[in-house]
Design a protein around this motif. Structure first.
Motif, mmCIF file in Angstrom:
data_model
loop_
_atom_site.group_PDB
_atom_site.id
_atom_site.type_symbol
_atom_site.label_atom_id
_atom_site.label_comp_id
_atom_site.label_asym_id
_atom_site.label_seq_id
_atom_site.Cartn_x
_atom_site.Cartn_y
_atom_site.Cartn_z
ATOM 1 N N SER A 81 23.585 2.955 -2.790
ATOM 2 C CA SER A 81 23.852 1.517 -2.654
ATOM 3 C C SER A 81 22.982 0.907 -1.558
ATOM 4 O O SER A 81 22.521 -0.237 -1.679
ATOM 5 C CB SER A 81 25.329 1.291 -2.331
ATOM 6 N N MET A 82 22.765 1.664 -0.485
ATOM 7 C CA MET A 82 21.888 1.163 0.574
ATOM 8 C C MET A 82 20.501 0.874 0.028
ATOM 9 O O MET A 82 19.911 -0.179 0.300
ATOM 10 C CB MET A 82 21.794 2.196 1.705
ATOM 11 N N LEU A 83 19.977 1.811 -0.752
ATOM 12 C CA LEU A 83 18.642 1.627 -1.304
ATOM 13 C C LEU A 83 18.576 0.398 -2.209
ATOM 14 O O LEU A 83 17.617 -0.373 -2.166
ATOM 15 C CB LEU A 83 18.222 2.881 -2.086
ATOM 16 N N ASP A 84 19.600 0.223 -3.044
ATOM 17 C CA ASP A 84 19.614 -0.935 -3.941
ATOM 18 C C ASP A 84 19.599 -2.243 -3.159
ATOM 19 O O ASP A 84 18.907 -3.213 -3.531
ATOM 20 C CB ASP A 84 20.846 -0.885 -4.851
ATOM 21 N N LEU A 85 20.375 -2.285 -2.069
ATOM 22 C CA LEU A 85 20.433 -3.512 -1.284
ATOM 23 C C LEU A 85 19.122 -3.768 -0.546
ATOM 24 O O LEU A 85 18.698 -4.928 -0.389
ATOM 25 C CB LEU A 85 21.599 -3.453 -0.307
ATOM 26 N N VAL A 86 18.465 -2.697 -0.080
ATOM 27 C CA VAL A 86 17.160 -2.875 0.553
ATOM 28 C C VAL A 86 16.161 -3.389 -0.477
ATOM 29 O O VAL A 86 15.384 -4.327 -0.218
ATOM 30 C CB VAL A 86 16.665 -1.556 1.185
ATOM 31 N N LYS A 87 16.165 -2.809 -1.660
ATOM 32 C CA LYS A 87 15.260 -3.247 -2.728
ATOM 33 C C LYS A 87 15.512 -4.713 -3.088
ATOM 34 O O LYS A 87 14.587 -5.451 -3.451
ATOM 35 C CB LYS A 87 15.444 -2.375 -3.971
ATOM 36 N N SER A 88 16.775 -5.112 -2.986
ATOM 37 C CA SER A 88 17.128 -6.487 -3.338
ATOM 38 C C SER A 88 16.797 -7.481 -2.242
ATOM 39 O O SER A 88 17.018 -8.689 -2.394
ATOM 40 C CB SER A 88 18.624 -6.567 -3.668
ATOM 41 N N GLY A 89 16.333 -7.003 -1.075
ATOM 42 C CA GLY A 89 15.943 -7.900 -0.004
ATOM 43 C C GLY A 89 17.065 -8.299 0.921
ATOM 44 O O GLY A 89 16.935 -9.279 1.669
ATOM 45 N N VAL A 90 18.180 -7.563 0.900
ATOM 46 C CA VAL A 90 19.341 -7.939 1.706
ATOM 47 C C VAL A 90 19.112 -7.654 3.188
ATOM 48 O O VAL A 90 19.473 -8.457 4.062
ATOM 49 C CB VAL A 90 20.601 -7.230 1.189
ATOM 50 N N ALA A 124 11.900 11.413 3.804
ATOM 51 C CA ALA A 124 11.326 11.731 2.498
ATOM 52 C C ALA A 124 11.631 10.621 1.489
ATOM 53 O O ALA A 124 10.766 10.251 0.681
ATOM 54 C CB ALA A 124 11.869 13.066 2.000
ATOM 55 N N ILE A 125 12.851 10.087 1.547
ATOM 56 C CA ILE A 125 13.228 9.016 0.625
ATOM 57 C C ILE A 125 12.493 7.726 0.993
ATOM 58 O O ILE A 125 12.028 6.989 0.114
ATOM 59 C CB ILE A 125 14.749 8.797 0.648
ATOM 60 N N ALA A 126 12.386 7.459 2.289
ATOM 61 C CA ALA A 126 11.694 6.247 2.728
ATOM 62 C C ALA A 126 10.243 6.252 2.248
ATOM 63 O O ALA A 126 9.743 5.236 1.729
ATOM 64 C CB ALA A 126 11.755 6.132 4.244
ATOM 65 N N ARG A 186 7.795 1.714 -4.803
ATOM 66 C CA ARG A 186 8.304 0.347 -5.002
ATOM 67 C C ARG A 186 7.818 -0.652 -3.963
ATOM 68 O O ARG A 186 8.267 -1.793 -3.934
ATOM 69 C CB ARG A 186 9.831 0.371 -5.028
ATOM 70 N N GLY A 187 6.957 -0.198 -3.063
ATOM 71 C CA GLY A 187 6.400 -1.118 -2.098
ATOM 72 C C GLY A 187 7.326 -1.498 -0.967
ATOM 73 O O GLY A 187 7.058 -2.473 -0.252
ATOM 74 N N LEU A 188 8.427 -0.757 -0.787
ATOM 75 C CA LEU A 188 9.291 -1.028 0.366
ATOM 76 C C LEU A 188 8.536 -0.678 1.639
ATOM 77 O O LEU A 188 7.586 0.109 1.635
ATOM 78 C CB LEU A 188 10.586 -0.231 0.268
ATOM 79 N N VAL A 189 8.988 -1.242 2.749
ATOM 80 C CA VAL A 189 8.227 -1.137 3.996
ATOM 81 C C VAL A 189 8.951 -0.209 4.978
ATOM 82 O O VAL A 189 10.161 -0.345 5.198
ATOM 83 C CB VAL A 189 8.038 -2.523 4.640
ATOM 84 N N VAL A 190 8.211 0.708 5.570
ATOM 85 C CA VAL A 190 8.756 1.630 6.564
ATOM 86 C C VAL A 190 8.297 1.182 7.954
ATOM 87 O O VAL A 190 7.091 1.006 8.204
ATOM 88 C CB VAL A 190 8.293 3.075 6.302
ATOM 89 N N ALA A 191 9.264 1.002 8.856
ATOM 90 C CA ALA A 191 8.916 0.662 10.237
ATOM 91 C C ALA A 191 8.194 1.848 10.860
ATOM 92 O O ALA A 191 8.691 2.978 10.820
ATOM 93 C CB ALA A 191 10.183 0.324 11.022
ATOM 94 N N LEU A 240 13.959 1.455 6.800
ATOM 95 C CA LEU A 240 13.364 0.999 5.550
ATOM 96 C C LEU A 240 13.697 -0.474 5.339
ATOM 97 O O LEU A 240 14.850 -0.895 5.480
ATOM 98 C CB LEU A 240 13.894 1.825 4.382
ATOM 99 N N ALA A 241 12.672 -1.260 5.004
ATOM 100 C CA ALA A 241 12.823 -2.712 4.833
ATOM 101 C C ALA A 241 12.390 -3.122 3.428
ATOM 102 O O ALA A 241 11.644 -2.408 2.757
ATOM 103 C CB ALA A 241 11.980 -3.454 5.872
ATOM 104 N N PRO A 242 12.859 -4.278 2.980
ATOM 105 C CA PRO A 242 12.458 -4.762 1.653
ATOM 106 C C PRO A 242 10.956 -4.984 1.560
ATOM 107 O O PRO A 242 10.257 -5.148 2.567
ATOM 108 C CB PRO A 242 13.223 -6.085 1.517
ATOM 109 N N ALA A 243 10.476 -4.980 0.325
ATOM 110 C CA ALA A 243 9.062 -5.267 0.088
ATOM 111 C C ALA A 243 8.720 -6.655 0.642
ATOM 112 O O ALA A 243 9.515 -7.598 0.550
ATOM 113 C CB ALA A 243 8.770 -5.208 -1.411
ATOM 114 N N GLY A 244 7.559 -6.775 1.255
ATOM 115 C CA GLY A 244 7.129 -8.051 1.820
ATOM 116 C C GLY A 244 7.554 -8.266 3.258
ATOM 117 O O GLY A 244 7.192 -9.286 3.857
#
Length: 316
Positions: free
Chosen positions: A247-256, A264-266, A273-278, A187-191
């Motif tokens: 915490s992992m999800l929060d950091l991914v959302k924050s673009g870290v 299922a969560i991905a 939230r527009g996060l990106v799945v490889a 799972l990667a940050p949005a964008g």
């Protein structure tokens, strides 16, 4: 048989009656005949007659009269019959309760839990355990998968949930049963779509990643694709060490950086939230239940396996 004239009971003194005498009294009352009562009780007629005499002497009451058909209850005998039957039923209940206590499972089950309760069906498991073994108490300890295994080995936990890699089985000294197989996605940050969509592990290794402690299943999964002897042989740039999935999800959302997340969560986070799945890589994992092999036969642990089988439909 002609019942003897009962002696007058001593004032203020309660009669002492043993269960066998009560059984003889009830049997004769129901059969109306000493010989048939003796057959029913597997006793001789003189033995039954002696018990009736003993009861009459103990109570100071005439309990039967002789008739052409056999034996008939007197008014006093009829009054005592329901109480005699209740006393025998109570004795039978007592015996059954005492026998049941020999097979009642008691104790405390220390359970290592991981991830979220919904995924492990923890609520359903505990409900089944309480219903099947009400004398078993539970202690829940939340932790990382590897910590659960280590605590079971040290005797600090009795059973626990564990995440293991399908082609890396856990052997002695553990008994492990796989409950369900699922998939971890990157799972990667949005964008970050251009950086992760259509990319293989080698390309993803060039991006920043969130790291996890060695006890985490994420750590073991990442070692499959990153580091010496892995699929890529490459070490990604790890930008933060995280030990909680939230915490992992929060950091991914924050673009870290990137993180491994249950499929299922991905998908949920991608839609919400527009996060990106490889889309070119994935790693499989098993949710399992584990205890020490040498403790499988212990009653409390056996009850846990039974509850698990009822909830997950997998044999222990």
């Amino acid at each position: 048989m002609t019942p003897p004239t009962p002696p007058t009971a001593l004032p203020g003194r309660l009669p002492t009656v043993d269960p066998q005498t009560l059984r003889a009294f009830v049997a004769v009352a129901r059969e109306g005949n000493v010989s048939r009562a003796a057959l029913r009780l597997h006793l001789s007629q003189p033995a039954v007659s002696l018990q009736l005499k003993t009861l009459a002497e103990a109570t100071g009451l005439a309990l039967f009269t002789r008739t052409p058909q056999g034996m008939a209850l007197t008014h006093d005998g009829a009054a005592l019959l329901p109480m005699a039957e209740r006393a025998l039923a109570t004795l039978a209940d007592f015996g059954q309760a005492a026998a049941a206590l020999h097979t009642t499972v008691r104790g405390t089950l220390r359970i290592g839990t991981i991830l979220d309760p919904e995924f492990t069906r923890l609520g359903a498991f505990l409900k089944q355990l309480v219903e099947s073994s009400p004398q078993v108490g539970t202690e829940l300890r939340q932790g990382m998968s590897g910590d659960v295994l280590a605590q079971i080995a040290r005797g600090e936990l009795d059973v626990g949930f564990f995440l293991n890699l399908p082609d890396d089985p856990v052997g002695a000294p553990y008994r492990l049963r796989a409950l369900t197989r699922f998939t971890y996605r990157v799972l990667a940050p949005a964008g970050w779509g251009p950086q992760v969509r259509g990319k293989d592990w080698k390309a993803l290794a060039a991006l920043p990643w969130l790291a996890t402690p060695p006890a985490s299943a994420h750590h073991r999964l990442q070692r499959r694709v990153f580091g010496p002897g892995s699929l890529t042989g490459l070490e990604p740039r790890r930008v933060a060490l995280v030990d909680q999935e939230a915490s992992m999800l929060d950091l991914v959302k924050s673009g870290v950086g990137l993180s491994l997340v249950r499929d299922a969560i991905a998908m949920r986070e991608a839609q919400a939230r527009g996060l990106v799945v490889a889309d070119q890589v994935a790693l499989e994992c098993d949710l399992s239940f584990v205890c020490l092999e040498e403790r499988v036969g212990e009653p409390v642990i056996t009850s846990a396996w039974g509850a698990l089988e009822a909830v997950w439909g997998v044999p222990a």
